[in-house]
Motif scaffolding. Structure first.
Motif, PDB file in Angstrom:
ATOM      1  N   GLN A  55      61.685  27.776  50.210  1.00  0.00           N
ATOM      2  CA  GLN A  55      60.427  27.047  50.025  1.00  0.00           C
ATOM      3  C   GLN A  55      59.253  27.886  50.493  1.00  0.00           C
ATOM      4  OE1 GLN A  55      60.202  23.223  51.960  1.00  0.00           O
ATOM      5  NE2 GLN A  55      62.382  22.856  51.679  1.00  0.00           N
ATOM      6  N   GLU A  57      55.054  26.903  51.314  1.00  0.00           N
ATOM      7  CA  GLU A  57      54.035  25.858  51.360  1.00  0.00           C
ATOM      8  C   GLU A  57      52.656  26.488  51.523  1.00  0.00           C
ATOM      9  OE1 GLU A  57      56.654  22.380  53.543  1.00  0.00           O
ATOM     10  OE2 GLU A  57      55.270  23.559  54.762  1.00  0.00           O
ATOM     11  N   PRO A  65      50.771  20.491  55.272  1.00  0.00           N
ATOM     12  CA  PRO A  65      51.128  20.945  53.928  1.00  0.00           C
ATOM     13  C   PRO A  65      50.321  20.242  52.836  1.00  0.00           C
ATOM     14  CG  PRO A  65      53.095  20.425  55.200  1.00  0.00           C
ATOM     15  CD  PRO A  65      51.922  19.936  55.993  1.00  0.00           C
ATOM     16  N   ARG A  68      53.837  22.508  47.937  1.00  0.00           N
ATOM     17  CA  ARG A  68      55.132  23.120  48.250  1.00  0.00           C
ATOM     18  C   ARG A  68      55.802  23.531  46.943  1.00  0.00           C
ATOM     19  NH1 ARG A  68      57.809  19.049  50.849  1.00  0.00           N
ATOM     20  NH2 ARG A  68      57.018  19.827  52.829  1.00  0.00           N
ATOM     21  N   ARG A  70      59.577  24.911  45.659  1.00  0.00           N
ATOM     22  CA  ARG A  70      60.974  25.041  46.096  1.00  0.00           C
ATOM     23  C   ARG A  70      61.795  25.713  45.019  1.00  0.00           C
ATOM     24  NH1 ARG A  70      62.886  19.418  46.504  1.00  0.00           N
ATOM     25  NH2 ARG A  70      64.814  20.377  47.189  1.00  0.00           N
TER      26      ARG A  70
END
Length: 77
Positions: A55, A57, A65, A68, A70
């Motif tokens: 990940q 961010e 955050p 994000r 992923r």
């Protein structure tokens, strides 16, 4: 201009940048995050373990955050 910080929350390179980056608005911040992740994804995916996750961010000035991205490797059996 709003200040943002890049952060990798888990793994070998976990941590957030000490030096913030300024972007004109949220759209510009999102574009920069996708550009940075796009540059890194080839190397990350080659090292990603089965059922692993990576990940990145983008944090706001208070280190909360905002976005994000992923990358997830899943076994489907």
């Amino acid at each position: 201009m709003p200040l943002y910080f890049f952060c990798i929350p888990k793994g070998r390179y976990a941590g957030s940048s000490d030096c913030g980056a300024e972007f004109a608005d949220r759209d510009a911040a999102w574009k920069e995050l996708t550009d940075v992740c796009g540059d890194m994804v080839g190397g990350i995916s080659r090292k990603l373990k089965e059922n692993g996750e990576w990940q990145m961010e983008l944090l706001d000035a208070s280190k909360k955050p905002v976005f994000r991205i992923r990358l997830v490797g899943e076994t489907l059996d």
